[in-house]
Design an enzyme around this catalytic site. Structure first.
Site, short mmCIF file in Angstrom:
data_model
loop_
_atom_site.label_atom_id
_atom_site.label_comp_id
_atom_site.label_asym_id
_atom_site.label_seq_id
_atom_site.Cartn_x
_atom_site.Cartn_y
_atom_site.Cartn_z
N GLY A 1 -17.03 35.48 -3.02
CA GLY A 1 -18.44 35.56 -3.39
C GLY A 1 -19.24 36.15 -2.26
O GLY A 1 -18.69 36.63 -1.26
N GLY A 2 -20.54 36.07 -2.39
CA GLY A 2 -21.41 36.65 -1.39
C GLY A 2 -21.29 35.97 -0.04
O GLY A 2 -21.39 36.61 1.00
N PHE A 3 -21.06 34.66 -0.05
CA PHE A 3 -21.00 33.94 1.23
C PHE A 3 -19.86 32.93 1.26
O PHE A 3 -19.82 32.07 2.13
CB PHE A 3 -22.33 33.22 1.50
CG PHE A 3 -22.78 32.35 0.36
CD1 PHE A 3 -22.22 31.11 0.14
CD2 PHE A 3 -23.78 32.79 -0.50
CE1 PHE A 3 -22.63 30.32 -0.91
CE2 PHE A 3 -24.20 32.01 -1.56
CZ PHE A 3 -23.63 30.76 -1.77
N ASP B 1 -29.03 27.77 -13.53
CA ASP B 1 -28.23 29.00 -13.42
C ASP B 1 -27.11 28.99 -14.46
O ASP B 1 -25.95 29.30 -14.15
CB ASP B 1 -27.66 29.14 -12.01
CG ASP B 1 -27.19 30.57 -11.70
OD1 ASP B 1 -27.62 31.50 -12.41
OD2 ASP B 1 -26.39 30.74 -10.77
#
Length: 651
Positions: free
Chosen positions: A20-22, A132
């Site tokens: 993922g992004g982080f 989300d």
């Protein structure tokens, strides 16, 4: 390596199953129970302003225990890392299943949607709003039950559930009108809207509000007008109208949704949203086994477990409970016993030789959604594809959990920065309650774990080397220049650089302006990241445990929903056909055996999408297929891109 010392006392790390992004998610084995888990690994320095989001997710998962929510087992924090040990969900993302079927029947949709309603109703009952909700954040476990993941954007209002929230977050295509307008809103009402989008996607196979232009998409959402396909029944159309009301006060409430006529059709009873897994009563067998293992009396052990510290004791108890639920013996193994095919030896050797995992070339083994048969160990020096062997761990028909898998999620595509500003969150303990239903999918269409092969770097669009031809060649790895401002964790080498990068996400995050707030890497490590190094070391030191050769051609997989069948019978011909199409679609790639690791980039060199295409031999005579797996990026953009690639291939 120091950050991993505590973790490696309790778990043996296997391959990466999501990025993922982080964060990165790794498959792992809990040593005492032998159970497979997903470990979400985050670097605090990389997280930057995303750190509060992780804290929020941890606090929420500590307070939520439900049959349709991914279970948190263990939280470890060091000076530089945060490790979240989570339930391993082998079934993959709901999104992948939807696109494999084009759309679900109304009956199938009802089975799936009742589980979603059950999870969200429970979340609301505990005072939280998820904020989300989307198909990528719903995973299937080994029994094809849905599990809700990614609580990084959830909110717990300070007062009560009627407290209005202010933070603008989530994915635009699923976000409620009042949320994207920047108005104060009720989290529960915003979740109902997102569930309406989910219901539409399940039955239609596409989004009700969709546009490449963000402002145009914003206007469509605010108008609340969407196409009504002719195959939708009157009752499903009515439910969609009630959920997708622009005015939140006219939107159906969760209370009324639980016993809506469409929801109850064929069931004749409301959704059971209460938890069937409360913490109220401890299991006698599990407590006894832990007492014997730790040489404590029962009462002492019960008191320790009841603290719910989410330490190793909590993890061991919950994993024993999971074993018992599946009919396995409630027994702990000797701590010196090694899980599965990978042993703890690699890590011991690393320490004794003063190696740093930062200095080991990555194996790049990413877990593939939908794996039924897969090989735990791979030979990076091989140019062919290994024939997978059946593993005792046939759980995951994919994912991660999400990683971010989603998935844990498999795979985990997250929106950075501003999504994290959850000022509304406060800690309060949870209460318990109970729920659920099972669902068996039709014979799936499947992929398998990808094997590792030596990278074959393409230097021109027309010179491709198929694995069979490469067997007797010495391959020279050509370094490829990567844009200085590229921000991906894994830099993909490529020889076919397209002048134009056109992949833009439809589901741009509402706070897109802050996307670059995450600190950039100060410089790429020469030999790869720490986590990728773990893969490499395991591979090198367990190579003797392989069964079969990696030079036998493409892997043979069971039919799965992530595999597209073709008319071709020659795998090399199919591989060359795909490789000839990718540059035309502005996709950079690296070939490793019969697997193509692909990515797209923005005009500024930022990686926007990562996915894999693997040529495989299905377990039928003369049938060749293409396994597809999204690793990173917007799900709907991925869907359109891969469909375009496959339709362009003459297969």
């Amino acid at each position: 390596m120091k950050d991993y010392d505590e973790l490696l006392k309790y778990y043996e790390l296997h391959e990466t199953i999501g990025t993922g992004g982080f964060a990165k998610v790794k498959l792992a084995c809990h040593i005492l129970t032998g159970e497979m888990v997903a470990i979400k690994i985050m670097d605090k320095n990389t997280l930057g302003s995303d750190l509060p989001r992780i804290k929020t997710e941890i606090e929420a998962l500590k307070n939520l225990r439900h049959q349709h929510i991914c279970q948190l087992y263990h939280v470890l924090e060091t000076a530089n890392k945060i490790f979240m040990v989570l339930e391993y969900c082998p079934g993959g993302e709901l999104f992948d299943y939807i696109i494999s079927q084009d759309r679900l029947s109304e009956e199938e949709t009802r089975v799936v949607f009742r589980q979603i309603v059950s999870a969200v109703a429970y979340v609301h009952s505990q005072g939280y709003a998820h904020r989300d909700l989307k198909p990528e954040n719903l995973l299937f476990d080994e029994y094809h039950k849905l599990k809700l993941i990614d609580f990084g954007l959830c909110a717990k209002p300070k007062g009560n559930k009627d407290y209005h929230l202010q933070t603008c977050c989530g994915s635009l295509a699923y976000a409620a009108p009042e949320l994207i307008q920047g108005k104060s809103y009720l989290g529960s009402e915003a979740d109902v809207w997102s569930m309406g989008i989910l219901l539409y996607v399940l039955m239609c196979g596409f989004l009700p509000f969709d546009d490449d232009n963000v402002m145009a998409l914003y206007k469509k959402i605010m108008r609340g007008k969407y196409d009504v396909p002719k195959w939708l029944s009157p009752s499903s159309i009515l439910l969609l109208q009630q959920m997708l009301q622009v005015d939140p006060k006219k939107r159906i409430s969760m209370k009324n949704l639980l016993n809506h006529p469409w929801i109850m059709q064929d069931y004749n009873y409301p959704v059971e949203w209460q938890s069937k897994n409360p913490f109220i009563h401890l299991d006698d067998d599990c407590v006894t086994e832990l007492s014997v293992h730790h040489r404590n009396n029962r009462q002492t052990m019960e008191d320790l477990i009841s603290l719910w510290q989410y330490d190793h004791l909590t993890a061991t108890y919950l994993l024993l409970l999971a074993k018992k639920a599946r009919g396995k013996p409630v027994r702990l193994r000797l701590s010196s016993f090694s899980c599965g095919q990978a042993s703890a030896t690699p890590f011991t050797d690393i320490k004794s030789n003063n190696w740093s995992l930062e200095d080991v070339t990555a194996s790049d083994k990413n877990y593939v959604a939908g794996l039924i048969d897969y090989d735990w160990c791979e030979d990076d020096l091989s140019t062919g594809a290994a024939t997978p062997r059946t593993s005792q761990f046939t759980k995951y028909w994919t994912e991660s959990n999400g990683v971010e898998s989603k998935s844990l999620t498999p795979a985990l595509c997250r929106t950075p920065a501003n999504k994290l500003k959850n000022k509304e969150n406060v800690y309060t303990p949870k209460s318990a309650v109970k729920n659920e239903e099972y669902f068996m999918f039709p014979e799936p269409k499947t992929p398998v774990n990808k094997n590792q092969h030596k990278r074959e770097i393409l230097t021109t669009p027309n010179r491709y080397t198929t694995p069979s031809k490469a067997r007797n060649q010495c391959l020279k790895e050509t370094p490829i220049k990567i844009p200085v401002n590229s921000t991906g964790t894994d830099k993909l080498m490529t020889g076919v650089i397209s002048p134009e990068r056109r992949c833009r996400s439809v589901e741009l995050d509402l706070n897109q302006a802050h996307m670059e707030e995450t600190p950039k890497r100060k410089g790429a490590k020469v030999f790869g990241s720490l986590e990728r190094g773990l893969d490499k070391v395991i591979t090198v030191l367990t190579r003797s445990k392989r069964k079969g050769s990696a030079r036998d051609g493409p892997r043979r997989l069971k039919l799965h929903y992530n595999v597209t069948t073709t008319r071709l019978v020659n795998p090399d011909q199919l591989l060359n056909e795909i490789m000839s199409i990718l540059p035309k679609k502005h996709v950079d790639f690296v070939q490793k055996g019969y697997t193509l690791k692909c990515q797209t980039q923005s005009d500024f060199g930022k990686v926007t999408m990562q996915f894999e295409l693997e040529v495989c031999q299905l377990q039928k005579p003369d049938v060749v297929g293409i396994r597809r797996q999204r690793l990173k990026g917007d799900a709907w953009v991925y869907k359109r891109l891969v469909e375009d690639i496959l339709s362009s291939c003459k297969v």
